[in-house]
Scaffold this motif. Structure first.
Motif, PDB file in Angstrom:
ATOM      1  N   GLY A  56       0.951  -1.273   0.139  1.00  0.00           N
ATOM      2  CA  GLY A  56      -0.021  -0.055  -0.067  1.00  0.00           C
ATOM      3  C   GLY A  56       0.623   1.243   0.166  1.00  0.00           C
ATOM      4  N   LYS A  65       3.582  -6.875  11.165  1.00  0.00           N
ATOM      5  CA  LYS A  65       2.438  -6.270  11.288  1.00  0.00           C
ATOM      6  C   LYS A  65       1.157  -7.168  11.906  1.00  0.00           C
ATOM      7  N   ASN A  82      -7.610  -2.224   2.404  1.00  0.00           N
ATOM      8  CA  ASN A  82      -7.476  -1.072   1.850  1.00  0.00           C
ATOM      9  C   ASN A  82      -7.687  -0.921   0.418  1.00  0.00           C
ATOM     10  N   GLU A  85      -7.473   3.163  -3.052  1.00  0.00           N
ATOM     11  CA  GLU A  85      -6.314   3.414  -4.403  1.00  0.00           C
ATOM     12  C   GLU A  85      -6.670   4.947  -5.025  1.00  0.00           C
ATOM     13  N   GLU A 175      -4.862   4.755   6.599  1.00  0.00           N
ATOM     14  CA  GLU A 175      -5.621   3.701   7.474  1.00  0.00           C
ATOM     15  C   GLU A 175      -6.616   4.097   8.768  1.00  0.00           C
ATOM     16  N   ASN A 209      -4.547  -3.821   5.536  1.00  0.00           N
ATOM     17  CA  ASN A 209      -3.578  -4.066   4.527  1.00  0.00           C
ATOM     18  C   ASN A 209      -4.421  -3.928   3.069  1.00  0.00           C
ATOM     19  N   ASN A 210      -3.272  -3.592   2.501  1.00  0.00           N
ATOM     20  CA  ASN A 210      -3.658  -3.304   0.958  1.00  0.00           C
ATOM     21  C   ASN A 210      -4.184  -4.424   0.233  1.00  0.00           C
ATOM     22  N   THR A 213      -1.411  -6.867  -1.038  1.00  0.00           N
ATOM     23  CA  THR A 213      -0.657  -7.491   0.091  1.00  0.00           C
ATOM     24  C   THR A 213      -1.311  -8.661   0.449  1.00  0.00           C
TER      25      THR A 213
HETATM   26  C1  LIG Z   1      -2.798  10.112   2.746  1.00  0.00           C
HETATM   27  C2  LIG Z   1      -2.418   8.573   2.608  1.00  0.00           C
HETATM   28  C3  LIG Z   1      -3.321   7.769   1.520  1.00  0.00           C
HETATM   29  C4  LIG Z   1      -3.132   6.418   1.502  1.00  0.00           C
HETATM   30  N1  LIG Z   1      -3.821   5.899   0.632  1.00  0.00           N
HETATM   31  C5  LIG Z   1      -3.796   4.407   0.432  1.00  0.00           C
HETATM   32  C6  LIG Z   1      -4.360   3.856  -0.246  1.00  0.00           C
HETATM   33  O1  LIG Z   1      -5.268   4.424  -1.344  1.00  0.00           O
HETATM   34  N2  LIG Z   1      -4.395   2.394  -0.481  1.00  0.00           N
HETATM   35  C7  LIG Z   1      -3.396   1.646   0.515  1.00  0.00           C
HETATM   36  O2  LIG Z   1      -3.247   0.551   0.523  1.00  0.00           O
HETATM   37  N3  LIG Z   1      -2.714   2.487   1.327  1.00  0.00           N
HETATM   38  C8  LIG Z   1      -2.838   3.783   1.250  1.00  0.00           C
HETATM   39  N4  LIG Z   1      -2.146   4.489   2.410  1.00  0.00           N
HETATM   40  C9  LIG Z   1      -1.265   3.530   3.449  1.00  0.00           C
HETATM   41  C10 LIG Z   1      -2.219   3.351   4.449  1.00  0.00           C
HETATM   42  O3  LIG Z   1      -2.182   4.265   5.396  1.00  0.00           O
HETATM   43  C11 LIG Z   1      -1.662   1.872   5.255  1.00  0.00           C
HETATM   44  O4  LIG Z   1      -0.454   2.153   5.571  1.00  0.00           O
HETATM   45  C12 LIG Z   1      -1.709   0.651   4.013  1.00  0.00           C
HETATM   46  O5  LIG Z   1      -3.183   0.369   3.828  1.00  0.00           O
HETATM   47  C13 LIG Z   1      -1.366  -0.515   4.997  1.00  0.00           C
HETATM   48  O6  LIG Z   1      -1.397  -1.646   4.016  1.00  0.00           O
HETATM   49  P1  LIG Z   1      -0.015  -2.560   3.829  1.00  0.00           P
HETATM   50  O7  LIG Z   1       0.846  -2.876   5.009  1.00  0.00           O
HETATM   51  O8  LIG Z   1      -0.665  -3.837   3.036  1.00  0.00           O
HETATM   52  O9  LIG Z   1       0.688  -1.454   2.806  1.00  0.00           O
HETATM   53  C14 LIG Z   1      -2.217   5.734   2.499  1.00  0.00           C
HETATM   54  C15 LIG Z   1      -1.562   6.487   3.240  1.00  0.00           C
HETATM   55  C16 LIG Z   1      -1.677   7.952   3.366  1.00  0.00           C
HETATM   56  C17 LIG Z   1      -0.859   8.711   4.588  1.00  0.00           C
END
Ligand SMILES: Cc1cc2nc3c(=O)[nH]c(=O)nc-3n(C[C@H](O)[C@H](O)[C@H](O)COP(=O)(O)O)c2cc1C
Length: 315
Positions: A56, A65, A82, A85, A175, A209-210, A213
């Motif tokens: 993500g 995590k 999450n 996107e 998140e 999680n994205n 992921t």
């Molecule tokens: C402003 C902002 C926008 C974000 N947009 C997304 C998003 O669209 N999709 C996403 O998966 N993570 C996004 N993130 C990161 C999430 O906060 C989070 O770290 C993530 O979903 C964790 O999943 P992962 O560990 O599988 O990457 C964003 C973070 C910030 C600060």
């Protein structure tokens, strides 16, 4: 190695969006393996061994995590996917959900089994309205075939997945803002700590999680964490989906292993196929548009032989 396909191995198979074709091409074998051969902690252990890092953006190690998730007795835990996107120029999660929705559904169930979550949510970007139906159909098919509901495979694990559409706010990809929005409130980020692993959705321990992921957990369990970790380089293990767009000959979604250079990705026929009319490269944005622009002098092989690779460390 560069063309290895784990997530997009079957994306072009006719009907792969639907249960029958997905199952025929090995779908749900990973979930079956997880439930029959592994305890929840062993699934987490495989994910740790794989070296998988969050897709993500922040690249936080997924297994670590998961192991931070608080597990107090009698309090539900949640997995939240999450799928917001909203970063301009990115569409890899959309592609996965639209064309291979069962890969995400299978990954959600395996991940939830590892976390001890009986309920999970897919929080999806509001503009991806048509994908909500695709996901809900995949969830219904999975349920009709015994992969969701009560006592899955007779292993005493219950699980349900719900899809929630956001209202189209970029910040809801963060998140904690996502969790606020999922609870029906305005999507303002929360102050951390506490982190979602301790106090997340409805104040309960939650892993966010994205999409990619969670989908990657399927091949990790299928092939084993150690095999997955052999792909890629250093701490950038496994494969990565890239959405390529802009002034290139072949825009689209590509699955790479993270050993290839940015230059190879842009110019090779296997990927973007170079710039139309043989034009000179000036710069690229090697992530969504929140990422700084990478000018050509920093990414093309220099006289000193420096190369910029498509992986977490190099970029
Ligand atoms: C402003 C902002 C926008 C974000 N947009 C997304 C998003 O669209 N999709 C996403 O998966 N993570 C996004 N993130 C990161 C999430 O906060 C989070 O770290 C993530 O979903 C964790 O999943 P992962 O560990 O599988 O990457 C964003 C973070 C910030 C600060």
């Amino acid at each position: 190695m560069a063309s290895i396909k784990l997530l997009l191995a079957n994306d072009k198979v006719e009907g792969i969006r639907y249960y029958e074709a997905y199952r025929k091409h090995g779908g749900y074998a990973s979930l079956e393996k997880a439930l029959k051969s592994y305890t929840p902690d062993e699934v987490t252990e495989e994910v740790k061994k794989s070296g998988l890092r969050g897709r993500g953006g922040a690249g936080f190690p997924t297994g670590m995590k998961w192991s931070f998730l608080a597990k107090p007795e009698g309090i539900p835990r949640y997995l939240v996917c999450n799928a917001d996107e909203s970063e301009p120029g990115t569409f890899k999660d959309r592609y996965l959900m639209e064309y291979i929705p069962h890969l995400l559904v299978e990954g959600m169930i395996i991940s939830s089994y590892a976390l001890g979550a009986n309920t999970s949510y897919i929080y999806i970007r509001g503009e991806y309205a048509w994908i909500v139906e695709i996901l809900e159909q995949a969830i219904a098919e999975a349920k009709a075939n015994g992969w969701l509901g009560k006592n899955i495979l007779g292993k005493g694990f219950d699980h349900e997945i719900y899809v929630q559409r956001g209202a189209g706010a970029y910040i809801c990809g963060e998140e904690t803002a996502l969790l606020e929005s999922l609870e029906g409130k305005r999507g303002n980020p929360r102050i951390k700590p506490p982190f979602p692993a301790v106090k997340g959705l409805w104040g309960c321990p939650t892993v966010v999680n994205n999409v990619e992921t969670i989908a990657a957990v399927v091949p990790i369990i299928n092939n084993g964490g150690e095999e997955y970790a052999k792909i890629g380089v250093g701490r950038s293990t496994g494969t990565k989906l890239l959405s390529a767009c802009g002034n290139i000959n072949k825009p689209g979604i590509y699955e790479i292993d993270m050993t290839i250079s940015v230059e190879e990705f842009i110019f090779s026929d296997e990927y973007c196929g170079g710039i139309p009319n043989g034009k000179r490269l000036k710069a690229c944005i090697p992530g969504g548009s929140s990422v700084p622009i990478l000018p050509a002098n920093l990414l093309l092989k220099t006289a000193k032989g420096d190369t910029r690779y498509m992986n977490y460390e190099s970029l």
